[in-house]
Design a protein around this motif. Structure first.
Motif, mmCIF file in Angstrom:
data_model
loop_
_atom_site.group_PDB
_atom_site.id
_atom_site.type_symbol
_atom_site.label_atom_id
_atom_site.label_comp_id
_atom_site.label_asym_id
_atom_site.label_seq_id
_atom_site.Cartn_x
_atom_site.Cartn_y
_atom_site.Cartn_z
ATOM 1 N N GLU A 4 0.927 -1.188 0.139
ATOM 2 C CA GLU A 4 0.106 0.009 -0.100
ATOM 3 C C GLU A 4 0.999 1.304 -0.129
ATOM 4 O OE1 GLU A 4 -3.348 1.886 2.851
ATOM 5 O OE2 GLU A 4 -2.993 -0.031 3.138
ATOM 6 N N ALA A 5 2.046 1.136 0.565
ATOM 7 C CA ALA A 5 2.964 2.193 0.664
ATOM 8 C C ALA A 5 3.345 2.750 -0.642
ATOM 9 C CB ALA A 5 4.141 1.986 1.641
ATOM 10 N N ASN A 6 3.585 1.810 -1.618
ATOM 11 C CA ASN A 6 4.192 1.874 -2.965
ATOM 12 C C ASN A 6 3.124 2.490 -3.562
ATOM 13 O OD1 ASN A 6 6.943 1.301 -2.243
ATOM 14 N ND2 ASN A 6 6.493 -0.852 -3.063
ATOM 15 N N PHE A 7 1.798 2.103 -3.433
ATOM 16 C CA PHE A 7 0.848 2.779 -4.370
ATOM 17 C C PHE A 7 0.699 3.936 -3.876
ATOM 18 C CE2 PHE A 7 -3.601 3.754 -4.961
ATOM 19 C CZ PHE A 7 -3.865 3.109 -6.391
ATOM 20 N N ILE A 8 0.712 4.453 -2.662
ATOM 21 C CA ILE A 8 0.571 5.948 -2.351
ATOM 22 C C ILE A 8 1.777 6.630 -2.494
ATOM 23 C CG2 ILE A 8 0.496 7.229 -0.241
ATOM 24 C CD1 ILE A 8 -1.037 5.084 1.221
ATOM 25 N N ALA A 9 2.817 6.232 -2.741
ATOM 26 C CA ALA A 9 4.120 6.779 -3.181
ATOM 27 C C ALA A 9 3.749 7.111 -4.908
ATOM 28 C CB ALA A 9 5.317 6.014 -2.871
ATOM 29 N N ALA A 10 3.360 6.224 -5.290
ATOM 30 C CA ALA A 10 3.111 6.556 -6.819
ATOM 31 C C ALA A 10 2.089 7.503 -7.090
ATOM 32 C CB ALA A 10 2.846 5.179 -7.380
ATOM 33 N N GLY A 154 9.415 12.148 -19.206
ATOM 34 C CA GLY A 154 10.584 11.541 -18.339
ATOM 35 C C GLY A 154 9.762 10.896 -16.977
ATOM 36 N N LEU A 155 8.719 11.732 -16.659
ATOM 37 C CA LEU A 155 8.273 11.332 -15.372
ATOM 38 C C LEU A 155 7.501 9.954 -15.517
ATOM 39 C CD1 LEU A 155 7.622 12.208 -12.578
ATOM 40 C CD2 LEU A 155 5.609 13.350 -13.152
ATOM 41 N N VAL A 156 6.384 9.980 -16.541
ATOM 42 C CA VAL A 156 5.905 8.898 -16.866
ATOM 43 C C VAL A 156 7.089 7.420 -16.928
ATOM 44 C CG1 VAL A 156 4.452 7.232 -18.315
ATOM 45 C CG2 VAL A 156 4.040 9.684 -17.814
ATOM 46 N N TYR A 157 8.010 7.693 -17.695
ATOM 47 C CA TYR A 157 8.916 6.668 -18.063
ATOM 48 C C TYR A 157 9.634 6.193 -16.564
ATOM 49 C CZ TYR A 157 8.117 7.371 -23.078
ATOM 50 O OH TYR A 157 7.758 7.284 -24.375
ATOM 51 N N SER A 158 10.086 7.259 -16.012
ATOM 52 C CA SER A 158 10.433 6.840 -14.539
ATOM 53 C C SER A 158 9.932 5.883 -13.825
ATOM 54 C CB SER A 158 10.904 8.436 -13.811
ATOM 55 O OG SER A 158 11.685 9.022 -14.600
ATOM 56 N N VAL A 159 8.497 6.260 -13.582
ATOM 57 C CA VAL A 159 7.734 5.264 -12.903
ATOM 58 C C VAL A 159 7.375 4.064 -13.504
ATOM 59 C CG1 VAL A 159 5.150 5.042 -12.014
ATOM 60 C CG2 VAL A 159 6.328 7.510 -12.165
ATOM 61 N N LEU A 160 7.536 4.053 -14.873
ATOM 62 C CA LEU A 160 7.515 2.831 -15.528
ATOM 63 C C LEU A 160 8.645 1.955 -15.101
ATOM 64 C CD1 LEU A 160 6.315 3.187 -19.062
ATOM 65 C CD2 LEU A 160 5.396 2.031 -17.501
ATOM 66 N N GLY A 170 0.141 -7.710 -12.753
ATOM 67 C CA GLY A 170 -0.759 -6.957 -12.057
ATOM 68 C C GLY A 170 -0.297 -5.964 -10.952
ATOM 69 N N GLN A 171 0.677 -6.409 -10.460
ATOM 70 C CA GLN A 171 1.360 -5.434 -9.479
ATOM 71 C C GLN A 171 1.833 -4.272 -10.088
ATOM 72 O OE1 GLN A 171 0.728 -5.479 -6.304
ATOM 73 N NE2 GLN A 171 -0.136 -7.278 -6.681
ATOM 74 N N GLY A 172 2.486 -4.301 -11.398
ATOM 75 C CA GLY A 172 2.713 -3.265 -12.319
ATOM 76 C C GLY A 172 1.941 -2.425 -12.707
ATOM 77 N N ALA A 173 0.673 -2.984 -13.046
ATOM 78 C CA ALA A 173 -0.585 -2.172 -13.510
ATOM 79 C C ALA A 173 -0.958 -1.286 -12.408
ATOM 80 C CB ALA A 173 -1.460 -3.246 -14.106
ATOM 81 N N LEU A 174 -1.046 -1.901 -11.040
ATOM 82 C CA LEU A 174 -1.559 -1.097 -9.974
ATOM 83 C C LEU A 174 -0.763 -0.186 -9.682
ATOM 84 C CD1 LEU A 174 -2.707 -4.117 -7.496
ATOM 85 C CD2 LEU A 174 -3.887 -2.340 -8.855
ATOM 86 N N LEU A 175 0.638 -0.185 -9.698
ATOM 87 C CA LEU A 175 1.488 0.931 -9.627
ATOM 88 C C LEU A 175 1.387 1.979 -10.408
ATOM 89 C CD1 LEU A 175 3.972 1.485 -7.925
ATOM 90 C CD2 LEU A 175 5.364 0.858 -9.454
ATOM 91 N N MET A 176 1.199 1.889 -11.787
ATOM 92 C CA MET A 176 0.800 2.870 -12.766
ATOM 93 C C MET A 176 -0.319 3.293 -12.682
ATOM 94 S SD MET A 176 3.596 3.399 -14.173
ATOM 95 C CE MET A 176 2.959 4.616 -15.622
ATOM 96 N N LEU A 177 -1.463 2.768 -11.954
ATOM 97 C CA LEU A 177 -2.753 2.997 -11.659
ATOM 98 C C LEU A 177 -2.610 4.411 -10.649
ATOM 99 C CD1 LEU A 177 -6.029 3.084 -12.072
ATOM 100 C CD2 LEU A 177 -5.968 1.381 -10.378
#
Length: 223
Positions: A4-10, A154-160, A170-177
């Motif tokens: 959850e912390a990573n989702f909030i960080a994203a 650059g910001l989008v690609y960095s999060v990617l 699935g977790q990668g998709a949630l992070l980008m969501l």
């Protein structure tokens, strides 16, 4: 697994990257808003479905890209020792969060270089977006948003790149969501302002032109 912390960080990365979004996507948001049907531009509530559709398509592309990158990380975990792979991915994620913090603060702009990685792909995708203008329906806007989501950023690609630490599609998709939802408030606000300004400018006697005409008449009287 994505915590959850990573989702909030994203989410916070997307939200705090609002200044970057204004500079990167402001012109696109303005162009899309000016391209709305005239009747829609004059009614703020009628603009909302289009703006939500644009951004829904954009976030949808983020989620698809995140799923692809997360799938790559899952493949890496299968090829390597699980514990070793998890440790490497955790260290990678922590280091990348530090780099993104420096990037957002404007102290280190090295991550901006990753924008060049998608420039070649964008040259092939961008003409498709131009063919979809002007927008006539929210569904039409959603498809255009899907294309907009692949704009080199650059910001989008960095999060990617960060999603490589997710461990699964699935977790990668949630992070980008989470990241996409964080960008939503700023870009929705930009769209509302741009659409409102376009509506005023396109009126038979718009406020900007009326004010300019009034000043011109006052100067003529004084002369």
């Amino acid at each position: 697994m994505l915590s959850e912390a990573n989702f909030i960080a994203a989410f916070l990365v997307g939200l705090l990257g609002g200044v970057h979004c204004v500079g990167m996507c402001g012109g696109i948001v303005g162009a899309l808003s000016f391209g709305l049907p005239e009747a829609t531009r004059q009614r703020p509530l009628a603009q909302l479905p289009y703006l939500v559709a644009y951004n829904g398509g954009r976030i949808g592309s983020y989620v698809m890209a995140g799923a692809a990158m997360g799938g790559i990380s899952a493949l890496a975990m299968h090829l390597l020792d699980v514990r070793q792979a998890q440790l490497v991915l955790q260290l990678f994620a922590g280091g990348f969060l530090i780099l993104m913090g420096l990037y957002l603060a404007g102290w280190w702009l090295g991550l901006a270089r990753v924008e060049g990685l998608g420039a070649r792909l964008w040259r092939h995708i961008e003409p498709l977006g131009r063919r979809l203008l002007p927008v006539s329906t929210p569904a039409h806007a959603f498809v255009l948003g899907l294309i907009w989501g692949w704009l080199p950023c650059g910001l989008v690609y960095s999060v990617l790149i960060w999603t490589l630490s997710a461990g699964s599609a699935g977790q990668g998709a949630l992070l980008m969501l989470g990241f996409g939802l964080g960008t939503l408030p700023n870009l929705l606000l930009m769209g509302v302002i741009a659409a409102r300004m376009s509506g005023q400018w396109m009126e038979p006697e718009p406020g900007f032109r009326r004010a300019a005409r009034g000043r011109s008449m006052n100067r003529q009287r004084r002369a």
